[in-house]
Scaffold this motif. Sequence first.
Motif, PDB file in Angstrom:
ATOM      1  N   ALA A   1     -15.159  -7.278  -4.646  1.00  0.00           N
ATOM      2  CA  ALA A   1     -16.080  -7.568  -5.752  1.00  0.00           C
ATOM      3  C   ALA A   1     -16.749  -8.918  -5.502  1.00  0.00           C
ATOM      4  CB  ALA A   1     -15.345  -7.578  -7.088  1.00  0.00           C
ATOM      5  N   PRO A   2     -17.915  -9.161  -6.086  1.00  0.00           N
ATOM      6  CA  PRO A   2     -18.616 -10.434  -5.859  1.00  0.00           C
ATOM      7  C   PRO A   2     -18.152 -11.545  -6.787  1.00  0.00           C
ATOM      8  CG  PRO A   2     -20.028  -8.913  -7.075  1.00  0.00           C
ATOM      9  CD  PRO A   2     -18.733  -8.184  -6.820  1.00  0.00           C
ATOM     10  N   ALA A   3     -17.897 -12.731  -6.223  1.00  0.00           N
ATOM     11  CA  ALA A   3     -17.486 -13.878  -7.024  1.00  0.00           C
ATOM     12  C   ALA A   3     -18.571 -14.275  -8.009  1.00  0.00           C
ATOM     13  CB  ALA A   3     -17.146 -15.056  -6.107  1.00  0.00           C
ATOM     14  N   SER A   4     -19.832 -14.152  -7.609  1.00  0.00           N
ATOM     15  CA  SER A   4     -20.940 -14.537  -8.491  1.00  0.00           C
ATOM     16  C   SER A   4     -20.987 -13.663  -9.733  1.00  0.00           C
ATOM     17  CB  SER A   4     -22.268 -14.445  -7.738  1.00  0.00           C
ATOM     18  OG  SER A   4     -22.440 -13.159  -7.159  1.00  0.00           O
ATOM     19  N   TRP A   5     -20.650 -12.402  -9.598  1.00  0.00           N
ATOM     20  CA  TRP A   5     -20.619 -11.477 -10.739  1.00  0.00           C
ATOM     21  C   TRP A   5     -19.521 -11.889 -11.714  1.00  0.00           C
ATOM     22  CZ3 TRP A   5     -16.249  -8.071 -11.019  1.00  0.00           C
ATOM     23  CH2 TRP A   5     -16.295  -7.161 -12.081  1.00  0.00           C
ATOM     24  N   TRP A   6     -18.339 -12.212 -11.180  1.00  0.00           N
ATOM     25  CA  TRP A   6     -17.233 -12.640 -12.042  1.00  0.00           C
ATOM     26  C   TRP A   6     -17.597 -13.926 -12.773  1.00  0.00           C
ATOM     27  CZ3 TRP A   6     -14.119 -16.892 -12.586  1.00  0.00           C
ATOM     28  CH2 TRP A   6     -12.953 -16.725 -13.337  1.00  0.00           C
ATOM     29  N   ASN A   7     -18.161 -14.888 -12.042  1.00  0.00           N
ATOM     30  CA  ASN A   7     -18.542 -16.153 -12.676  1.00  0.00           C
ATOM     31  C   ASN A   7     -19.569 -15.934 -13.779  1.00  0.00           C
ATOM     32  OD1 ASN A   7     -16.903 -17.656 -10.945  1.00  0.00           O
ATOM     33  ND2 ASN A   7     -18.525 -17.946  -9.448  1.00  0.00           N
ATOM     34  N   HIS A   8     -20.541 -15.087 -13.500  1.00  0.00           N
ATOM     35  CA  HIS A   8     -21.619 -14.825 -14.464  1.00  0.00           C
ATOM     36  C   HIS A   8     -21.060 -14.285 -15.776  1.00  0.00           C
ATOM     37  CE1 HIS A   8     -25.400 -13.348 -16.114  1.00  0.00           C
ATOM     38  NE2 HIS A   8     -24.859 -12.151 -16.220  1.00  0.00           N
ATOM     39  N   LEU A   9     -20.124 -13.371 -15.699  1.00  0.00           N
ATOM     40  CA  LEU A   9     -19.581 -12.750 -16.909  1.00  0.00           C
ATOM     41  C   LEU A   9     -18.485 -13.594 -17.550  1.00  0.00           C
ATOM     42  CD1 LEU A   9     -19.279  -9.014 -15.764  1.00  0.00           C
ATOM     43  CD2 LEU A   9     -21.078 -10.043 -17.157  1.00  0.00           C
ATOM     44  N   HIS A  10     -17.574 -14.090 -16.727  1.00  0.00           N
ATOM     45  CA  HIS A  10     -16.350 -14.646 -17.290  1.00  0.00           C
ATOM     46  C   HIS A  10     -16.561 -15.982 -17.988  1.00  0.00           C
ATOM     47  CE1 HIS A  10     -12.062 -14.407 -17.818  1.00  0.00           C
ATOM     48  NE2 HIS A  10     -11.914 -15.647 -17.380  1.00  0.00           N
ATOM     49  N   PHE A  11     -17.434 -16.821 -17.469  1.00  0.00           N
ATOM     50  CA  PHE A  11     -17.637 -18.109 -18.119  1.00  0.00           C
ATOM     51  C   PHE A  11     -18.401 -17.969 -19.430  1.00  0.00           C
ATOM     52  CE2 PHE A  11     -16.766 -19.779 -13.795  1.00  0.00           C
ATOM     53  CZ  PHE A  11     -15.640 -20.510 -14.140  1.00  0.00           C
ATOM     54  N   GLN A  12     -19.235 -16.943 -19.540  1.00  0.00           N
ATOM     55  CA  GLN A  12     -19.841 -16.662 -20.846  1.00  0.00           C
ATOM     56  C   GLN A  12     -18.768 -16.282 -21.857  1.00  0.00           C
ATOM     57  OE1 GLN A  12     -23.685 -14.430 -21.092  1.00  0.00           O
ATOM     58  NE2 GLN A  12     -23.225 -13.963 -18.947  1.00  0.00           N
ATOM     59  N   HIS A  13     -17.817 -15.469 -21.396  1.00  0.00           N
ATOM     60  CA  HIS A  13     -16.714 -15.062 -22.274  1.00  0.00           C
ATOM     61  C   HIS A  13     -15.943 -16.276 -22.780  1.00  0.00           C
ATOM     62  CE1 HIS A  13     -12.962 -13.317 -23.651  1.00  0.00           C
ATOM     63  NE2 HIS A  13     -12.311 -13.945 -22.696  1.00  0.00           N
ATOM     64  N   HIS A  14     -15.657 -17.218 -21.891  1.00  0.00           N
ATOM     65  CA  HIS A  14     -14.897 -18.398 -22.295  1.00  0.00           C
ATOM     66  C   HIS A  14     -15.718 -19.323 -23.187  1.00  0.00           C
ATOM     67  CE1 HIS A  14     -10.879 -18.677 -20.415  1.00  0.00           C
ATOM     68  NE2 HIS A  14     -11.356 -17.716 -19.648  1.00  0.00           N
ATOM     69  N   ALA A  15     -17.009 -19.410 -22.940  1.00  0.00           N
ATOM     70  CA  ALA A  15     -17.857 -20.316 -23.718  1.00  0.00           C
ATOM     71  C   ALA A  15     -17.963 -19.866 -25.166  1.00  0.00           C
ATOM     72  CB  ALA A  15     -19.246 -20.403 -23.094  1.00  0.00           C
ATOM     73  N   LYS A  16     -18.096 -18.553 -25.386  1.00  0.00           N
ATOM     74  CA  LYS A  16     -18.247 -18.012 -26.738  1.00  0.00           C
ATOM     75  C   LYS A  16     -17.458 -16.716 -26.863  1.00  0.00           C
ATOM     76  CE  LYS A  16     -21.143 -20.930 -28.741  1.00  0.00           C
ATOM     77  NZ  LYS A  16     -20.845 -21.635 -30.014  1.00  0.00           N
ATOM     78  N   PRO A  17     -16.130 -16.784 -26.864  1.00  0.00           N
ATOM     79  CA  PRO A  17     -15.330 -15.552 -26.915  1.00  0.00           C
ATOM     80  C   PRO A  17     -15.535 -14.778 -28.206  1.00  0.00           C
ATOM     81  CG  PRO A  17     -13.956 -17.471 -27.316  1.00  0.00           C
ATOM     82  CD  PRO A  17     -15.293 -17.993 -26.889  1.00  0.00           C
ATOM     83  N   ASN A  18     -15.699 -13.468 -28.042  1.00  0.00           N
ATOM     84  CA  ASN A  18     -15.839 -12.546 -29.175  1.00  0.00           C
ATOM     85  C   ASN A  18     -17.078 -12.807 -30.018  1.00  0.00           C
ATOM     86  OD1 ASN A  18     -13.455 -11.446 -28.286  1.00  0.00           O
ATOM     87  ND2 ASN A  18     -12.414 -11.528 -30.263  1.00  0.00           N
ATOM     88  N   CYS A  19     -18.084 -13.466 -29.437  1.00  0.00           N
ATOM     89  CA  CYS A  19     -19.348 -13.692 -30.148  1.00  0.00           C
ATOM     90  C   CYS A  19     -20.377 -12.648 -29.725  1.00  0.00           C
ATOM     91  CB  CYS A  19     -19.889 -15.092 -29.867  1.00  0.00           C
ATOM     92  SG  CYS A  19     -18.935 -16.412 -30.634  1.00  0.00           S
ATOM     93  N   TYR A  20     -20.901 -11.945 -30.692  1.00  0.00           N
ATOM     94  CA  TYR A  20     -21.870 -10.882 -30.453  1.00  0.00           C
ATOM     95  C   TYR A  20     -23.087 -11.415 -29.703  1.00  0.00           C
ATOM     96  CZ  TYR A  20     -25.052  -7.003 -31.646  1.00  0.00           C
ATOM     97  OH  TYR A  20     -25.931  -5.956 -31.593  1.00  0.00           O
ATOM     98  N   ARG A  21     -23.460 -10.719 -28.638  1.00  0.00           N
ATOM     99  CA  ARG A  21     -24.596 -11.037 -27.767  1.00  0.00           C
ATOM    100  C   ARG A  21     -24.397 -12.302 -26.935  1.00  0.00           C
ATOM    101  NH1 ARG A  21     -28.451  -7.433 -28.247  1.00  0.00           N
ATOM    102  NH2 ARG A  21     -28.863  -6.348 -30.211  1.00  0.00           N
ATOM    103  N   LYS A  22     -23.223 -12.900 -26.997  1.00  0.00           N
ATOM    104  CA  LYS A  22     -22.926 -14.058 -26.152  1.00  0.00           C
ATOM    105  C   LYS A  22     -21.726 -13.817 -25.247  1.00  0.00           C
ATOM    106  CE  LYS A  22     -25.177 -17.682 -28.853  1.00  0.00           C
ATOM    107  NZ  LYS A  22     -25.075 -19.057 -29.428  1.00  0.00           N
TER     108      LYS A  22
END
Length: 444
Positions: free
Chosen positions: A200-221
Amino acid sequence: MGSSTDCGRHRFFTWNEVQKHCTRSDRWLVINRKVYDISEFSKKHPGGARVIGHYAGQDATDPFTAFHIDKTLVNKYLNSLLIGELAPDQPSLESWKSKEVTEDFRELRATLERTDLLQPNKLFFAGLLAHILLLEAAAWLNLWYFGASLFPFLISSLLLSTVQAQSGWLQHDFGHLSVFSKSKWNHLVHKFIIGHLKGAPASWWNHLHFQHHAKPNCYRKDPDINMHPIFFVLGTKLPIEVGKQKKKFMPYQYQHKYFFLIGPPALLPLYFQWYIFYFAVTRKQWADLAWMVSFYIRIGLTYIPLLGIRGLLAMFFLVRFVESNWFVWVTQMNHIPMTIDHDQNEEWLTMQLHATCNVHQSFFNDWFTGHLNFQIEHHLFPTMPRHNYHKVAPLVRSLCAKHGLEYQSKALLTAFADIVHTGSCRNSKWGNEMSHSIPNAIRN
């Protein structure tokens, strides 16, 4: 209160003015009371435009501190973006309660930085990598020695599923910069583990996962709760809201009732398996694509002589199926039963407590979940090495008790049941348990 003032060359801003700059083309944010214009920089942000853009018009002090291990380097970029600071009469946060919580949390963070709790034990991570490589070697030796009959085939598939799951937890450590003091070394090993060991690509994981940590469970974020088109948004509240708007397309208002039937078995083999290639190609992540291709070449050269092409494909998708169930149940048990809503612009500690809950500690739970049973501590301190979560957990519980904030911890099977029954972690009828043991000092 809505306009800025000048004091010589220094500009002072009110919160009303900062909050107006929250569009895709016009973004300001606040870090330690200083105001930065990130409108252009967000496009070049190493973590991606979205993760930093999610804090446009808001205070980003705590996520900034949580995500970056080299503050000196990052501050060099920030200096060129500085346009002023909050006016002296402006609060750092919206309410006195938030101020008190945030001050105590930052004091806790400072305490951890003065101890060794943010420092990794590199032998621990070397041991994790070694056990992954040994399991992979055992899977191949099992087929080589016993042949490709059904029972050895299933044993090797189970071993490789374990390899993939444990590699997923280990790449997560390096992706969060939890192992080395230099970001570049974490990034390099991250690419090796997620690319060469998992495909799997590291860039894909970074793109998704850090958004999750920045605003967990926030709709559209938080992309983890937005799995369009099958699951437009997870949780029990928002699916009904969006379902009423999109009845003719999908029954979104009922998706929280059937997520556990479709999401865990299908996410990796039917969705991520093709999407990761789409992501790498469309975003021109050629280095990541090369790492991914090396995984498939290695698997082909290793197993086609033992299983043939059909046998390898059967084993590969069986492994992805088992891994998918393992991954989704573990990662979602801490989040889906919690509050999922629009961004409420809460301070860091409260936001993470509303979006995450823990699972009780045991040797098996720690290993099986990659220490993501300590989801609260992981979200509060994402660069902390996972072997220290259990040491800081009592301090976090103590801080929560002081401010009347609920710290949720439950049994593993209870956590799984909460996904099925979509009950809130706060009001679970399945027996959530809270630990009230608060030690007075960090235990070594």
